[in-house]
Design a protein around this motif. Structure first.
Motif, mmCIF file in Angstrom:
data_model
loop_
_atom_site.group_PDB
_atom_site.id
_atom_site.type_symbol
_atom_site.label_atom_id
_atom_site.label_comp_id
_atom_site.label_asym_id
_atom_site.label_seq_id
_atom_site.Cartn_x
_atom_site.Cartn_y
_atom_site.Cartn_z
ATOM 1 N N ASP A 155 3.137 0.141 27.445
ATOM 2 C CA ASP A 155 2.367 0.144 28.698
ATOM 3 C C ASP A 155 1.808 1.530 29.052
ATOM 4 O O ASP A 155 0.631 1.679 29.316
ATOM 5 C CB ASP A 155 3.206 -0.434 29.858
ATOM 6 C CG ASP A 155 4.611 0.148 29.946
ATOM 7 O OD1 ASP A 155 4.908 1.133 29.241
ATOM 8 O OD2 ASP A 155 5.421 -0.383 30.733
ATOM 9 N N THR A 156 2.654 2.569 29.021
ATOM 10 C CA THR A 156 2.181 3.917 29.380
ATOM 11 C C THR A 156 1.652 4.703 28.186
ATOM 12 O O THR A 156 0.988 5.715 28.365
ATOM 13 C CB THR A 156 3.320 4.748 29.996
ATOM 14 O OG1 THR A 156 4.374 4.843 29.031
ATOM 15 C CG2 THR A 156 3.839 4.148 31.277
ATOM 16 N N PHE A 157 2.004 4.282 26.985
ATOM 17 C CA PHE A 157 1.679 4.988 25.735
ATOM 18 C C PHE A 157 2.412 6.330 25.638
ATOM 19 O O PHE A 157 2.046 7.186 24.834
ATOM 20 C CB PHE A 157 0.157 5.187 25.535
ATOM 21 C CG PHE A 157 -0.689 3.977 25.845
ATOM 22 C CD1 PHE A 157 -0.167 2.697 25.782
ATOM 23 C CD2 PHE A 157 -2.025 4.121 26.198
ATOM 24 C CE1 PHE A 157 -0.945 1.580 26.072
ATOM 25 C CE2 PHE A 157 -2.818 3.010 26.494
ATOM 26 C CZ PHE A 157 -2.270 1.743 26.440
ATOM 27 N N PRO A 208 5.043 0.893 15.011
ATOM 28 C CA PRO A 208 4.232 -0.312 15.248
ATOM 29 C C PRO A 208 3.541 -0.329 16.605
ATOM 30 O O PRO A 208 2.438 -0.869 16.711
ATOM 31 C CB PRO A 208 5.243 -1.463 15.115
ATOM 32 C CG PRO A 208 6.596 -0.844 15.220
ATOM 33 C CD PRO A 208 6.464 0.575 14.763
ATOM 34 N N VAL A 209 4.171 0.227 17.630
ATOM 35 C CA VAL A 209 3.541 0.179 18.958
ATOM 36 C C VAL A 209 2.318 1.108 18.978
ATOM 37 O O VAL A 209 1.241 0.732 19.452
ATOM 38 C CB VAL A 209 4.547 0.537 20.079
ATOM 39 C CG1 VAL A 209 3.869 0.453 21.440
ATOM 40 C CG2 VAL A 209 5.762 -0.381 20.029
ATOM 41 N N ALA A 210 2.485 2.315 18.433
ATOM 42 C CA ALA A 210 1.349 3.251 18.361
ATOM 43 C C ALA A 210 0.194 2.620 17.588
ATOM 44 O O ALA A 210 -0.976 2.723 17.983
ATOM 45 C CB ALA A 210 1.781 4.561 17.715
ATOM 46 N N LEU A 211 0.521 1.941 16.502
ATOM 47 C CA LEU A 211 -0.509 1.301 15.675
ATOM 48 C C LEU A 211 -1.249 0.223 16.456
ATOM 49 O O LEU A 211 -2.485 0.180 16.487
ATOM 50 C CB LEU A 211 0.143 0.683 14.423
ATOM 51 C CG LEU A 211 -0.803 -0.054 13.481
ATOM 52 C CD1 LEU A 211 -1.779 0.908 12.821
ATOM 53 C CD2 LEU A 211 -0.013 -0.838 12.427
ATOM 54 N N GLU A 212 -0.490 -0.647 17.113
ATOM 55 C CA GLU A 212 -1.051 -1.771 17.876
ATOM 56 C C GLU A 212 -1.928 -1.260 19.030
ATOM 57 O O GLU A 212 -3.039 -1.745 19.241
ATOM 58 C CB GLU A 212 0.114 -2.615 18.417
ATOM 59 C CG GLU A 212 -0.259 -3.702 19.399
ATOM 60 C CD GLU A 212 -0.679 -4.994 18.714
ATOM 61 O OE1 GLU A 212 -0.510 -5.081 17.488
ATOM 62 O OE2 GLU A 212 -1.194 -5.887 19.412
ATOM 63 N N VAL A 213 -1.405 -0.285 19.764
ATOM 64 C CA VAL A 213 -2.141 0.267 20.906
ATOM 65 C C VAL A 213 -3.448 0.898 20.428
ATOM 66 O O VAL A 213 -4.520 0.691 21.017
ATOM 67 C CB VAL A 213 -1.260 1.299 21.657
ATOM 68 C CG1 VAL A 213 -2.083 2.143 22.610
ATOM 69 C CG2 VAL A 213 -0.133 0.587 22.414
ATOM 70 N N TYR A 214 -3.358 1.650 19.338
ATOM 71 C CA TYR A 214 -4.541 2.314 18.769
ATOM 72 C C TYR A 214 -5.629 1.314 18.407
ATOM 73 O O TYR A 214 -6.812 1.522 18.686
ATOM 74 C CB TYR A 214 -4.119 3.123 17.544
ATOM 75 C CG TYR A 214 -5.227 3.395 16.560
ATOM 76 C CD1 TYR A 214 -6.335 4.166 16.927
ATOM 77 C CD2 TYR A 214 -5.178 2.882 15.263
ATOM 78 C CE1 TYR A 214 -7.367 4.409 16.026
ATOM 79 C CE2 TYR A 214 -6.203 3.122 14.361
ATOM 80 C CZ TYR A 214 -7.298 3.878 14.747
ATOM 81 O OH TYR A 214 -8.306 4.097 13.860
ATOM 82 N N GLN A 215 -5.234 0.197 17.777
ATOM 83 C CA GLN A 215 -6.223 -0.761 17.275
ATOM 84 C C GLN A 215 -7.035 -1.418 18.393
ATOM 85 O O GLN A 215 -8.128 -1.906 18.162
ATOM 86 C CB GLN A 215 -5.525 -1.833 16.419
ATOM 87 C CG GLN A 215 -5.106 -1.267 15.071
ATOM 88 C CD GLN A 215 -4.167 -2.194 14.306
ATOM 89 O OE1 GLN A 215 -3.462 -3.016 14.893
ATOM 90 N NE2 GLN A 215 -4.144 -2.044 12.992
ATOM 91 N N ARG A 216 -6.476 -1.417 19.612
ATOM 92 C CA ARG A 216 -7.146 -2.077 20.734
ATOM 93 C C ARG A 216 -7.785 -1.089 21.704
ATOM 94 O O ARG A 216 -8.461 -1.483 22.654
ATOM 95 C CB ARG A 216 -6.112 -2.875 21.536
ATOM 96 C CG ARG A 216 -5.458 -3.975 20.743
ATOM 97 C CD ARG A 216 -4.174 -4.432 21.428
ATOM 98 N NE ARG A 216 -3.606 -5.565 20.722
ATOM 99 C CZ ARG A 216 -3.977 -6.834 20.929
ATOM 100 N NH1 ARG A 216 -4.854 -7.127 21.855
ATOM 101 N NH2 ARG A 216 -3.434 -7.807 20.229
ATOM 102 N N ALA A 217 -7.548 0.222 21.498
ATOM 103 C CA ALA A 217 -7.888 1.213 22.524
ATOM 104 C C ALA A 217 -9.360 1.612 22.518
ATOM 105 O O ALA A 217 -9.943 1.841 21.461
ATOM 106 C CB ALA A 217 -7.026 2.458 22.322
ATOM 107 N N VAL A 218 -9.922 1.671 23.716
ATOM 108 C CA VAL A 218 -11.243 2.272 23.922
ATOM 109 C C VAL A 218 -11.162 3.087 25.216
ATOM 110 O O VAL A 218 -10.718 2.582 26.242
ATOM 111 C CB VAL A 218 -12.365 1.211 24.065
ATOM 112 C CG1 VAL A 218 -13.712 1.891 24.311
ATOM 113 C CG2 VAL A 218 -12.433 0.308 22.837
ATOM 114 N N SER A 219 -11.598 4.351 25.147
ATOM 115 C CA SER A 219 -11.630 5.199 26.346
ATOM 116 C C SER A 219 -13.025 5.134 26.954
ATOM 117 O O SER A 219 -14.015 5.384 26.270
ATOM 118 C CB SER A 219 -11.306 6.650 25.984
ATOM 119 O OG SER A 219 -10.025 6.744 25.413
#
Ligand SMILES: *Cc1c(COP(=O)(O)O)cnc(C)c1O
Length: 391
Positions: A109-111, A352-363
């Protein structure tokens, strides 16, 4: 970051006013171009802003983190725990000292670094000397639990506060919790001087060590006190230091940027609120707000619900760009990057969480000079693209 045409909204822009311009001109006319009275004033103002005894200006946050780790005594072979979900500067400074970063996965949630996984790592691994925190996007890490863990394991804490000016954890400013904290004034950051950084600490020994090391390991003060009869031109080199000092041209910008930091925050907060409201019903997740922390809104990161879309993340970014909106991705996790991957033999799902968050992230763009029309346009175009590509 230059606009491609008049309609292109860049991802980030510094907000420089006449005050900054006049102060730089004044500095140029003064003849004092390198470290001098304006750097000293910027340091005093910054220390006061954070509410801490020592602030030391440097030429980048990276330099600041390097000096911070040196000051707490990180040596070759030591281990420093940090997050993989950051810019490479956070971890590269550990390697500067011949030490090894030990990555711990993040919260979905917070990354920010996951405290439970951090605790497990501290139990399992020997030779850890410090924790290097990143307050992702501008939200504080889980400070109470991290401070307790650091105490239990006799570890130092250094903060990469490149995103956290200002961030409050349970009402207290980030900068007041760690042994040493470093801020960035890189052009995209919440206080921008182009390049620049500041180190803060409450520890006089760390401050003294950093003061000497940031400029070639030259000690004048110590010597002056002991041998006041020595000539003014004399100085003593006490360590192989670095060339990390801030110039007065940079400090001239910093002095006025600091005065505007709360006004800037107010505007970024308004933009974030408009985004969160305007994007609420789309196949994406807007930023989670942790109740223990304020948000500095250095970044506004959405998470695309890719399973509900017929386009991938990169197509979304390209369509935003075609429609005149600059976006970015924060961050490509370090364990996916060539150097870190090859040196430590990482696989993508090691974190895995860093990977998953990265794949969906747009700033999305978020900076004080954006107009209401700019914000509305970002919302409108994001809605258009996602509504048209929803499964
Ligand atoms: C920008 C950034 C840095 C580097 O800051 P510099 O002032 O360019 O050295 C370090 N860490 C994080 C998380 C950053 O975003």
């Amino acid at each position: 970051m230059m606009s491609m045409n008049d309609n292109f909204l860049p991802f980030a822009l510094p907000c420089i006013g006449e005050e900054e311009i006049n102060e730089v001109v004044d500095t140029l006319r003064s003849g004092w171009l390198t470290t001098g009275p304006k750097t000293k004033r910027f340091e005093e103002d910054f220390a006061k802003f954070i509410g801490i005894p020592y602030a030391l200006a440097v030429n980048s946050c990276t330099a600041g983190l390097h000096l911070a780790l040196e000051a707490i005594g990180i040596k070759p072979g030591d281990k420093v725990v940090t997050t993989p979900y950051t810019f490479t500067a956070t971890a590269e400074v550990i390697r500067y000292l011949g030490a090894e970063p030990l990555f711990v996965d993040i919260e979905p949630d917070t990354f920010n670094i996951n405290t439970h996984k951090l605790a497990a790592t501290l139990e399992r691994v020997e030779g850890i000397k410090a924790i290097l925190l990143v307050h992702f996007g501008g939200q504080a890490c889980d400070m109470d639990n991290i401070l307790a863990l650091a105490k239990a394991h006799s570890l130092k804490i250094v903060e990469d506060a490149a995103h956290a000016l200002p961030t409050y954890y349970k009402g207290q400013k980030i900068g007041l919790f760690a042994d040493i904290t470093a801020y960035s004034f890189y052009v995209t950051k919440t206080l921008a001087t182009g390049e620049g950084g500041m180190i803060v600490t409450a520890n006089p020994d760390y401050a003294e060590r950093i003061r000497i090391l940031r400029l070639h390991g030259i000690s004048r003060d110590v010597f002056d006190r002991a041998y006041s009869e020595l000539p003014k031109w004399y100085y003593e080199v006490v360590a192989p230091g670095f060339k990390y000092n801030m110039t007065d041209i940079t400090a001239a910008l910093g002095i006025h940027q600091l005065q505007k930091v709360n006004t800037f925050l107010q505007r970024r907060t308004e933009i974030a609120e408009q985004y969160t409201q305007g994007l609420a019903d789309l196949p994406l997740r807007t930023p989670y707000l942790h109740p223990d922390s304020s948000h500095a809104w250095h970044l506004y990161v959405i998470q695309l619900q890719l399973e509900d879309l017929i386009i991938d993340r990169n197509t979304f970014i390209e369509r935003m760009s075609d429609a005149g909106i600059g976006t970015s991705v924060h961050f490509i996790p370090l364990h996916l990057q060539k150097y870190w991957r090859e040196r430590y033999g990482f696989k993508p799902d090691d974190f895995p969480v860093a990977l998953e968050v990265y794949q969906r992230a747009v700033s999305l763009p978020i900076y004080p000079s954006m107009s209401d029309a700019d914000v509305t346009r970002v919302i409108r175009i994001t809605r258009q693209i996602l509504k048209n590509t929803q499964k």
